[in-house]
Design an enzyme around this catalytic site. Structure first.
Site, PDB file in Angstrom:
ATOM      1  CG  ASP A  23     -13.970   0.850   5.463  1.00  0.00           C
ATOM      2  OD1 ASP A  23     -13.618   1.759   6.244  1.00  0.00           O
ATOM      3  OD2 ASP A  23     -13.523   0.745   4.308  1.00  0.00           O
ATOM      4  CG  HIS A  24     -10.164  -0.041   7.649  1.00  0.00           C
ATOM      5  ND1 HIS A  24      -9.136  -0.789   7.144  1.00  0.00           N
ATOM      6  CD2 HIS A  24     -10.740   0.575   6.594  1.00  0.00           C
ATOM      7  CE1 HIS A  24      -9.064  -0.620   5.832  1.00  0.00           C
ATOM      8  NE2 HIS A  24     -10.034   0.214   5.478  1.00  0.00           N
ATOM      9  CG  ASP A  84      -8.052   2.059   3.382  1.00  0.00           C
ATOM     10  OD1 ASP A  84      -7.796   0.886   3.047  1.00  0.00           O
ATOM     11  OD2 ASP A  84      -9.203   2.499   3.545  1.00  0.00           O
ATOM     12  CD  GLU A  93      -5.693   1.453  -0.373  1.00  0.00           C
ATOM     13  OE1 GLU A  93      -6.742   1.234  -1.006  1.00  0.00           O
ATOM     14  OE2 GLU A  93      -5.308   2.586  -0.063  1.00  0.00           O
ATOM     15  CG  HIS A 137      -7.733   3.912   8.629  1.00  0.00           C
ATOM     16  ND1 HIS A 137      -7.279   2.851   7.890  1.00  0.00           N
ATOM     17  CD2 HIS A 137      -8.862   4.329   8.028  1.00  0.00           C
ATOM     18  CE1 HIS A 137      -8.101   2.645   6.882  1.00  0.00           C
ATOM     19  NE2 HIS A 137      -9.066   3.521   6.939  1.00  0.00           N
ATOM     20  CG  HIS A 159      -6.615   6.592   4.212  1.00  0.00           C
ATOM     21  ND1 HIS A 159      -7.208   6.695   2.977  1.00  0.00           N
ATOM     22  CD2 HIS A 159      -7.528   6.031   5.033  1.00  0.00           C
ATOM     23  CE1 HIS A 159      -8.436   6.212   3.048  1.00  0.00           C
ATOM     24  NE2 HIS A 159      -8.655   5.804   4.276  1.00  0.00           N
TER      25      HIS A 159
END
Lengths: 513, 964
Positions: A43-44, A149, A174, A39, A128
């Site tokens: 941080d991804h 996530d 996660e 996504h 998410h």
């Protein structure tokens, strides 16, 4: 490679992953078949341009359509802050983001994409944020599910994560909320709405500092529908900027939202807000009640802080912090009860407005994680994206309740899993026919024994009859004869004895038959 | 789709069979019948390719087949079946066999042998499955024949081992539908190997094909439905199926578990991996609760629905469903509900909450936390926040049912229901409000809960607000602050949505009468009474002030000390309101005033019996009127009608019966008047006047009979007969009148014919009731029928005339429950002096709001009529969605009517009223002849009309000429 994120806490090289872990030396493209982005949170996906353009990767990058649309906006925004405001060098450029996005292949939900001859991937809905997906990665009969996530409880604009019973060899999940079971979302929503409603009825102003994407839309929908239901006329503002662009995509990708929005979009797209208008700096001084969403979420800079300073002095006003605040930010200070804040220039700001905290987080809690593990029925579970101490608890629980092995590797640690893959073997038609002719009809899907010879030749397995195997391999048939000597003590004549033994054997063999 | 088609074909068959029965005497039809099967035979022989044959069969299937030619057709089909090589044609033949065997009036046992025969030689799986389906049709047609049933079951068992899932499916279906229920008896009788159907079906629970597994469970459920008691051993098997990969299997398994839990609630089952044992119903409850968090929403809906009907479950299991055992970082955390409760009980209310108020408390032992498999734990919490609103609604319904049976659970689930008031989907909100109303007897709302409930009053949806008003009507409030809060919120609602006026007043009426002691301390504040000063007199027309007064007066009814607090103007206002809003303001015992209306207190029990008796007596008196002279009879009827009408006004519960009887008597009165001999004996020139009178009477009787038939709910067949009889008399009267006024024989001849047809029709419709009609008009008429058929019109008229006079007055048996349909238009109120202005040629929308009572199927019967001053009438059919059903027998019509007209010079009034449309077809008892009755053109059957059943309301409108 699953996800390509960055660490928000660092400003040096530690910010991006060390890709030499993968290659040691040589080009990344040789080592990686594809990259999958779950996504659009930084941080991804934050290191993606750095990885593909600066380190160098030319293979495909897979992500869902909404992620593909929103990801470049966020990367560009992040780049602006890092380069233009903080003046950092050695950072990726706008052009790099564009080039990187050209390598992206978009996938639909539940679409099986064949990456190469062996590797196939499939996306599942993850909740998410808009466009978040879980990916199943499959080679032959072995598969891995990576969740990214996800959220197992639906909210106002997104549905719940769902996966079929795909029984992967490994589930990488996660574990942000490994040790938390959350209260029902309804109490939170009700509290939130009640507080906002009460404040505006008193004539106060409500400030809601948010991050531009994700929860902001959730809260907007929440307030919008409430305003609609209650017929309220108080203005709601949203600070402009990248949100507007992103909101556009939210309107576009309604198939990725929840049941309610999907069903009602024919009459009205829920993201076409009726009551929420763009914010202008001048509005902050307007008299009368209003609700303002402003970025950033931790009140450390920017518009939200400006508005906060204007409104803090009036006890009728209220600030609602919908998420976590890092230590040192104004948000954290006021949440921990500080009523006098020292601003720059030695000013002291007295906070008289009400301060509320409300957690609207979109990660699965411990129960949700267990539910997903139960849905997918994996053979092994691997926990990532969480704190080691909390993961330990969850690991125990998973092992105890599902009786599957569970791992939680630290950074840089390698986990090796034993699997029992299926090995396809070709069988010669002649052998099959012979087998058919010999016995009963084969029962479908039931194992059955047959005689034959297994030939392994250049990583290709075949089952043939022994005669054919001999012929193919050019070997002569050997006959093994087993003999044994039996002493008989009999007083009769040789011939008579032989006759008796023969008749005895005959009768027993008949009986056996 | 396939099922639909099949049904259509089937309908065609039945239809024609009926027709055929009717014309059983006609030779013509019979001649064509053999040719039908013959034609089929020829067609099939002609067919060169399987595709051709299939086409012929398809064509054939479209046409109906008569009962007695079925057998011939079957023979031909079978013959072709044996010859046919193509499986698709065989499949079609097999399906045709099944359809034919369903034909009414045909006994399919003769096909069965053949069907079983061809079954044994069939290779194609699809055809096999179809043949089994045919056998199922045959078997269900012959439910009494034990031998055939057991034979079919044997066949099914034999084919259970087939490799195709379709065949196994059908076998299981057959077993489920035909499997013998009392096996032990037949076993002895036939000496067969003990076949336990349940065991056989149970074996297929572990079939490799999910469709077969589903079919097996369905077959088991079918057995249960047919009355076989399932073994408890199946429970464990079914539990295993809950973890199946396929949703349809899981869904069926949930049902099966539920069935078993209802059968053996008290038996004890062990908990795996421990030594404990629990009741089966508790175990099943836990398992079904677990399914509420299943991956498939179909299963979730199923599970949530079934939870509601498991009432035997122990209370601690039940209460677990609402407890999710929150924790944060491994520490126990209280839910927001618990915190709210604590906050409330500690006396602190709505304090500014600090960050970390919900900080977790004590540490939890990691070993004790059970994240999954905790059975019922939190099932409803999950169900209520499910993604799909279908699941949420099912969960709310289940909560409602469980709460109704357990007061303690009701108390607990309150918080959750209140939370549902904020759901994003209106249906869910509405459902939860209704649920809350249903359980409100068991609960008392805390103040903070009341606060949340009242917040919904601002909802912009009218349905939600009204549902909430209804909820408040029957809510228990614990404190006077609560009442005050409710009143304040309701007044706020009133000012925001003035259209809610009536609903709010009604709500306050109940709120007041339920909580007199809580209202008492509020009175001075509400009426703003000051101990020393006189305050200004409030405006009497203010709806908010009326609302407050309604609350107070209703509370004062049971609180005698309250009137002492009233000031002068309050008494005056009381008198005014008592007159103008008597349904909202009760009679009060006020000091220094006479009790004006104490005698009209409606709920005195001994009062009911005399009036009932009175009704009976007066009716009996009337029925003896045969013996009176015409004059006396007329008078008696008139008096009785008057009495009945008065009675209806006084006794609301007898109004239906009284009105109904009065209408009937009025018909009779009209008939008697019209038949008065002296009128008929006048000279020819004076005919005109009296025939006008008579034909008007006939017309009115007709109208009244339609009213009787369609405006009352609860009319039974025996009343319908009498009503129709009365109508027949009216028709006879009409015939007589026209016979005397018209010249020429031809039109008269036609009319006679028509009348006789109607008599015939009457006889056929009510043949079963004819014995009750001794000595009546129709009884005599039927006696003379042969003579009437042959005689000339003039003669017929003469006979009819005498018969009408001689026939006795039929006793109208009173139905048990009868209610007159009524409607009140609440809006438009018709009191506005401001005309509704709009541009001519364009439309204006008029909001119509009406309550309907005792109307059956209002969606199709109720219409809105608009009468313009120029006599133009417009009929509007409201949408089905405009009708709401707030209670049994009550409907609410909220719709918009579009008005339009050409320009007027000045405003004028249009009339709006509600009509009840009827179709005389609807009420007549269905008998097979009518459906196919093409022989006699029934005038009777297709009469449609409307009855106005509400007071017309005048609306002032003004279409302006369009400006250029």
């Amino acid at each position: 490679m699953l996800d390509c994120g960055m660490h928000m806490g660092f400003n040096d090289d530690r910010r991006f992953p060390d890709f030499s872990y993968i290659t040691q030396n040589g080009r990344l493209t040789d080592f990686l078949d594809c990259v999958i982005i779950s996504h659009f949170h930084l941080d991804h996906c934050g290191a993606l341009p750095y990885f593909s353009e600066m380190v160098g990767y030319d293979g495909p990058i897979y992500m869902t359509h909404p992620t593909q649309a929103i990801c470049p906006i966020l990367l560009e925004d992040y780049r602006k802050i890092a380069v233009d405001k903080k003046g950092e060098a050695n950072f990726f450029t706008s052009q790099m983001i564009k080039d990187c996005m050209k390598k992206v292949v978009a996938v639909h939900l539940h679409q099986t994409v064949q990456v190469d001859d062996e590797l196939e991937i499939k996306a599942y809905y993850a909740g998410h944020v808009l466009g978040a997906a879980m990916f199943q990665i499959k080679v032959g009969s072995e598969s891995v599910v990576y969740t990214g996530d996800y959220n197992m409880t639906p909210d106002r604009h997104l549905g719940a994560a769902w996966i079929d019973r795909c029984r992967p060899n490994l589930l990488i999940t996660e574990s942000t909320y490994a040790t938390t079971i959350r209260d029902s979302k309804r109490c939170r929503e009700r509290d939130f709405l009640k507080k906002v409603h009460e404040t505006v009825e008193r004539g106060g102003k409500v400030l809601i500092p948010v991050f531009a994407l994700g929860r902001a839309q959730e809260l907007c929908i929440l307030l919008e529908t409430f305003w609609e239901r209650m017929n309220l006329k108080v203005p709601i503002y949203f600070s402009t900027g990248l949100t507007e662009k992103a909101n556009h995509y939210y309107k576009l990708f309604i198939t990725w939202t929840n049941q309610k929005i999907r069903k009602t979009f024919v009459q009205r797209n829920m993201f076409e807000f009726k009551h929420i208008k763009a914010f202008d700096r001048a509005f902050a001084d307007n008299p009368g009640p209003m609700v303002v969403f402003a970025t950033p979420g931790m009140l450390h800079a920017g518009q939200s802080l400006q508005i906060f300073r204007k409104w803090a002095g009036n006890e009728k006003n209220m600030v609602i912090m919908p998420g976590y605040c890092v230590q040192g930010t104004v948000g954290h200070k006021i949440l921990s009860g500080q009523r006098k804040l020292e601003m720059e220039g030695r000013q002291v700001l007295e906070v008289k407005m009400q301060v509320e905290y409300m957690s609207f987080s979109a990660h699965a809690d411990a129960k949700g994680i267990m539910q997903l593990v139960g849905q997918a029925e994996p053979e092994n579970v691997l926990l990532v994206h969480g704190e080691a101490k909390k993961m330990e608890f969850l690991r125990q629980k998973i092992e105890q309740e599902f009786r599957v092995s569970c791992y939680m590797p630290a950074n840089g640690e390698t986990v090796t899993l034993p699997t029992s893959p299926n090995i396809p073997v070709g069988i010669s038609l002649g052998l099959l026919k012979r087998e058919m002719a010999q016995g009963l009809l084969p029962e479908t899907k039931k194992p059955r024994l047959l005689h034959g010879t297994l030939i392994m030749k250049d990583s290709n397995l075949r089952l043939v009859s022994s005669e054919q195997a001999l012929k193919e391999l050019g070997l002569a048939e050997h006959q093994l004869r087993f003999t044994c000597r039996v002493h008989l003590q009999d007083t009769r004549k040789e011939q008579e004895t032989a006759l008796r033994v023969y008749s005895h054997l005959k009768s027993t063999s008949l009986m056996a038959r | 789709m396939a099922a639909h088609l099949k049904k259509r074909v089937y309908e065609e068959f039945t239809k024609v069979v009926q027709q055929q029965q009717e014309e059983i005497a006609t030779k013509k039809l019979r001649l064509t019948k053999p040719s039908k099967s013959a034609a089929l035979h020829i067609d099939l022989c002609k067919a060169t390719s399987p595709a051709d044959a299939l086409q012929y069969l398809l064509q054939f299937a479209r046409k109906p087949v008569e009962a007695e030619s079925v057998e011939g057709v079957v023979r031909i089909l079978l013959e072709h079946y044996y010859k046919e090589n193509d499986p698709s044609v065989r499949l079609k033949i097999a399906s045709l066999l099944g359809l034919l065997s369903k034909t009414a009036g045909f006994s399919p046992d003769c096909i069965m042998d053949d069907a079983i025969n061809i079954l044994q030689n069939e290779k194609s799986h699809q055809v096999l499955a179809q043949l089994l389906d045919t056998l199922l049709a045959i078997g269900t047609k012959l439910p009494e024949n034990q031998a055939i049933q057991s034979r079919l079951v044997d066949v099914a068992c034999k084919h259970l081992t087939d490799t195709s899932h379709g065949v196994r499916n059908k076998c299981l279906q057959l077993l489920g539908n035909l499997g013998s229920l009392e096996k032990s008896v037949t076993k002895d009788a036939e000496g067969l190997t003990a076949r336990d159907v349940q065991k056989i079906i149970g074996d297929y629970f572990s079939d490799q094909d999910p469709r077969v597994r589903t079919a097996a469970i369905k077959a088991m459920l079918q057995l249960h439905e047919r009355g076989l008691k399932l073994h408890q051993a199946i429970y464990n098997q079914a539990c295993k199926l809950l973890a199946d990969d396929y949703e349809q299997v899981r869904s069926a398994a949930v049902q099966l578990i539920w069935v078993i839990s209802q059968l053996y609630p008290e038996s004890i089952v062990p908990i795996p991996s421990s030594n404990e044992e629990i009741r089966l119903v508790d175990d099943a409850f836990g398992k079904i609760c677990h399914m509420v968090s299943d991956g498939s929403w179909v299963v979730r809906v199923q599970a949530a629905k079934l939870l509601g009907s498991m009432e035997q479950v122990s209370s601690h299991f039940l209460e677990q469903t609402l407890d999710k055992k929150l924790m944060s970082d491994l520490r126990r955390k209280r839910t927001a509900h618990e915190r709210a409760k604590e906050l409330y009980s500690s006396g602190e209310f709505s304090s500014g909450r600090k960050w970390g108020d919900d900080a977790p408390k004590e540490e939890i032992d990691t070993g004790a936390v059970n994240l999954i498999e905790s059975g019922a734990c939190g099932a409803f919490v999950h169900g209520l926040e499910d993604e799909m609103y279908e699941v949420r609604i099912a969960a709310v319904e289940a909560l409602c049912m469980l709460a109704q049976s357990s007061p303690s659970f009701a108390e607990k689930c309150l918080d959750f229901l209140v939370d549902m008031f904020n759901d994003e989907i209106e249906e869910v909100r509405l459902q939860s409000i209704h649920t809350m109303r249903k359980i409100s007897n068991n609960i008392t709302l805390r103040e903070d809960q009341l606060d949340t409930v009242l917040a919904v009053l601002e909802d912009s949806s009218r349905d939600i607000r009204e549902a909430l008003h209804e909820l408040l009507c029957c809510t228990n409030v614990s404190t006077k602050e609560g009442i005050h809060l409710a009143l304040v919120e309701l007044l706020k609602n009133l000012s925001k949505y003035p259209t809610d006026r009536d609903s709010i007043w009604k709500c306050l009426k109940y709120l007041g009468s339920r909580h007199p002691t809580l209202v008492l301390p509020l009175v001075p504040e509400l009426l703003s009474i000051h101990p020393f000063f006189d305050t200004a007199e409030p405006d009497m027309d203010d709806p908010a002030y009326i609302a407050v007064l309604v609350l107070i007066f209703n509370a004062a009814k049971t609180c005698p000390t309250m009137p002492a607090l009233f000031s002068d103007h309050t008494f005056r206002h009381y008198a005014y309101l008592r007159d103008s809003l008597s349904h909202l303001v009760p009679a009060l015992r006020l000091p220094g005033r006479k009790l004006v209306s104490s005698s009209v207190s409606p709920n005195i029990t001994p009062h009911e019996d005399p009036s009932q008796q009175f009704l009976q007596q007066s009716l009996e008196r009337v029925y003896s009127l045969q013996h009176l002279d015409p004059q006396g009879a007329q008078e008696l009827l008139e008096f009785t009608i008057r009495d009945l009408q008065r009675l209806g006004e006084l006794q609301s519960e007898l109004a239906g019966v009284a009105d109904f009887s009065a209408t009937y008597l009025r018909c009779q009165l009209l008939l008697i008047k019209a038949l008065q001999e002296k009128l008929w004996n006048v000279a020819a020139p004076l005919y005109l006047k009296q025939s006008d009178l008579a034909s008007a009477a006939a017309k009115q009787i007709m109208e009244e009979t339609y009213k009787m038939e369609f405006m009352y709910s609860g009319v039974e067949n025996k009343q319908v007969v009498i009503i129709h009889h009365m109508r027949l008399q009216a028709k006879a009267l009409q015939l007589i009148v026209t016979a005397r006024t018209t010249r020429g024989v031809d039109p008269l001849f036609e009319m006679c014919e028509k009348f006789l047809q109607e008599v015939d029709f009457f006889q056929r419709c009510f043949i079963a009731d004819l014995p009750h009609l001794q000595d009546s008009f129709v009884d005599k008429l039927l006696d003379l029928m042969p003579r009437l058929m042959t005689s000339k019109p003039a003669e017929v008229v003469k006979i009819l005339q005498t018969m009408l006079r001689q026939s006795t007055f039929l006793h109208l048996p009173l139905p048990e429950q009868i209610h007159k349909a009524s409607a009140t238009i609440i809006e438009p109120a018709g009191e506005s002096d401001n005309p509704l202005r709009f541009t001519s040629g364009l439309v204006v929308a008029l909001d119509v709001d009406a309550t309907l009572e005792h109307v059956q199927d209002p969606q199709s019967t109720v219409k809105v009529q608009v009468l313009y001053p120029d006599g133009q009438a417009q009929m509007i059919h409201p949408k089905p969605a405009d009708f709401r059903n707030p209670g049994p027998g009550r409907y609410r019509l909220i719709t918009q009517v579009y008005l339009s007209h050409t320009a007027w010079t000045e405003p004028c009034q249009v009339e709006v009223r509600l009509l009840l449309a009827y179709n005389s077809n609807a009420r007549i008892p269905k008998s097979p002849w009518i459906e196919g009755g093409e022989g006699s053109p029934q005038v009777e059957t297709s009469i449609e009309g409307t009855i106005p059943f509400s007071k017309p309301v005048k609306v002032y409108i003004m279409p302006k000429p369009a400006r250029r």
